[in-house]
Enzyme design. Sequence first.
Site, PDB file in Angstrom:
ATOM      1  N   LYS A  57      50.202  35.878  45.771  1.00 46.19           N
ATOM      2  CA  LYS A  57      50.867  36.671  46.904  1.00 46.19           C
ATOM      3  C   LYS A  57      52.016  36.438  47.727  1.00 46.19           C
ATOM      4  CE  LYS A  57      45.761  37.582  48.616  1.00 46.19           C
ATOM      5  NZ  LYS A  57      45.022  37.102  49.417  1.00 46.19           N
ATOM      6  N   ILE A  97      45.972  34.660  30.685  1.00 44.11           N
ATOM      7  CA  ILE A  97      44.960  34.912  30.140  1.00 44.11           C
ATOM      8  C   ILE A  97      45.019  36.423  29.581  1.00 44.11           C
ATOM      9  CG2 ILE A  97      43.540  33.273  31.169  1.00 44.11           C
ATOM     10  CD1 ILE A  97      41.879  35.875  32.443  1.00 44.11           C
ATOM     11  N   ASP A  98      45.755  37.193  29.940  1.00 43.77           N
ATOM     12  CA  ASP A  98      45.742  38.592  29.654  1.00 43.77           C
ATOM     13  C   ASP A  98      46.292  38.728  28.308  1.00 43.77           C
ATOM     14  OD1 ASP A  98      44.476  38.987  32.031  1.00 43.77           O
ATOM     15  OD2 ASP A  98      46.157  39.590  33.161  1.00 43.77           O
ATOM     16  N   ARG A 154      17.079  44.110  24.112  1.00 44.51           N
ATOM     17  CA  ARG A 154      17.901  44.533  25.312  1.00 44.51           C
ATOM     18  C   ARG A 154      19.663  45.134  24.847  1.00 44.51           C
ATOM     19  NH1 ARG A 154      16.571  40.511  29.721  1.00 44.51           N
ATOM     20  NH2 ARG A 154      14.597  40.989  30.430  1.00 44.51           N
ATOM     21  N   ARG A 164      21.251  44.696  30.646  1.00 44.77           N
ATOM     22  CA  ARG A 164      21.924  43.749  31.571  1.00 44.77           C
ATOM     23  C   ARG A 164      23.072  43.746  31.800  1.00 44.77           C
ATOM     24  NH1 ARG A 164      17.188  44.611  32.983  1.00 44.77           N
ATOM     25  NH2 ARG A 164      15.486  43.086  33.392  1.00 44.77           N
TER      26      ARG A 164
HETATM   27  O1  F6P Z   1      46.127  38.278  35.220  1.00 40.62           O
HETATM   28  C1  F6P Z   1      44.972  37.352  35.188  1.00 40.62           C
HETATM   29  C2  F6P Z   1      43.757  37.950  35.808  1.00 40.62           C
HETATM   30  O2  F6P Z   1      42.942  36.966  35.905  1.00 40.62           O
HETATM   31  C3  F6P Z   1      43.467  39.295  35.349  1.00 40.62           C
HETATM   32  O3  F6P Z   1      42.788  39.285  34.110  1.00 40.62           O
HETATM   33  C4  F6P Z   1      42.449  39.643  36.734  1.00 40.62           C
HETATM   34  O4  F6P Z   1      42.714  41.065  36.634  1.00 40.62           O
HETATM   35  C5  F6P Z   1      43.368  39.008  37.728  1.00 40.62           C
HETATM   36  O5  F6P Z   1      43.957  38.165  37.596  1.00 40.62           O
HETATM   37  C6  F6P Z   1      42.064  38.575  38.828  1.00 40.62           C
HETATM   38  O6  F6P Z   1      42.829  38.171  39.770  1.00 40.62           O
HETATM   39  P1  F6P Z   1      42.357  37.431  41.259  1.00 40.62           P
HETATM   40  O7  F6P Z   1      41.886  35.951  40.514  1.00 40.62           O
HETATM   41  O8  F6P Z   1      43.507  37.397  42.073  1.00 40.62           O
HETATM   42  O9  F6P Z   1      41.062  38.207  41.780  1.00 40.62           O
END
Ligand code: F6P
Length: 363
Positions: free
Chosen positions: A77, A141-142, A177, A281
């Site tokens: 932020k 991680i993305d 399931r 689930r």
């Molecule tokens: O960019 C990393 C990430 O974990 C995304 O995979 C996910 O959409 C986002 O951050 C989640 O962000 P926050 O922790 O602010 O909810």
Amino acid sequence: MAKEVRRIGVLTGGGDCPGLNAVIRGVTKPAQDYGMSVLGIMDGFEGLVEGRAKELNDEDVSGILSRGGTILGSSNKGDPFHWPVKKDGKIIIENRVQNVVKNYEAWELDALIAIGGDGTMHISQELGAEGLNVIGVPKTIDNDLSATDQTFGHDSAVFVVSEALDRLHTTASSHHRVIVVEVMGRYAGWIALHGGIAGGADIILIPEFPYSWDKVYEQIHKRELMGKKFSLVCVAEGAKAIGEKMVLKENDIKRTDPKRLGGVGEVVACNIEENTGKETRVTVLGHLQRGGSPTPYDRILSTKYGAYSIELASKHKFGRMAALKGSEIKHVSIAEAIANLKLVQEDTQTVSVAKSVGISFGI
Ligand code: F6P
């Protein structure tokens, strides 16, 4: 002659992920050999705007290689160019870049190493235009930064997904399931693709390939006919069906990217149960994917990125980002790094191998 680099600032921006501490260590330990001191900036760009930082030395980074999170704190932020302030009960956006320049000068920094993903690299690029000497290290991680073969943190997230699928496999098969596992990744499907293949998912749904509901149900029926009375579905949070929209949790203008994704797993599970009659689930892995100890691969990659970025600083390679190219770390311009998101392409080996072992993408 350009001024010698003697003092480096380091910050971690955006969401945390395994390997951040390993990069901070990789920057700080070799610093002495370069005759440099390191200042750790707290909570990403927030600390840069608000003037919060602490000296880092060998002792501070000792024992943190295997620790998740970041000893510096992070935030998604703190964009200085987009700084929300509450005035008269309303949130207005201000530009706080002058605070950044003032702190950078007051701390006598010669360069700033910004460890982060797409959002952090965009801000780094803009700070470069303001005269700051910024070097980027690709975290997320993305795995969605196009100029690097891999960002650190991704392998650790894939490990979590793969292990979760292994564990869910037993319940899915014992109870006949369908189990839907929702994973992160924002607009890219790398975590779902890699985690899904590693964990033996039967269906992988990703943002890059809008899926057909009928194809999803068809895969479950097909498995049923083969005597396989369970299915595992790995769905990326950004995946959407043809003609439908991404499922959002909320819009938060204080975030670098206001869109908070999440909830698609529940939608997929409900539709599968309703249309196939199979008990279904859902498990949402959420921040488990960002927590805990980095994998050995991420520890090595992060250490290499850290050590390389301080070398870049010593050579005055500013406006550059460390990037994995094959097995070597090289450098690319930050501008190049943010030009495009790295997305999964249909005509790649990984996708065709997944299809060849019977995984459906719902397309
Ligand atoms: O960019 C990393 C990430 O974990 C995304 O995979 C996910 O959409 C986002 O951050 C989640 O962000 P926050 O922790 O602010 O909810």
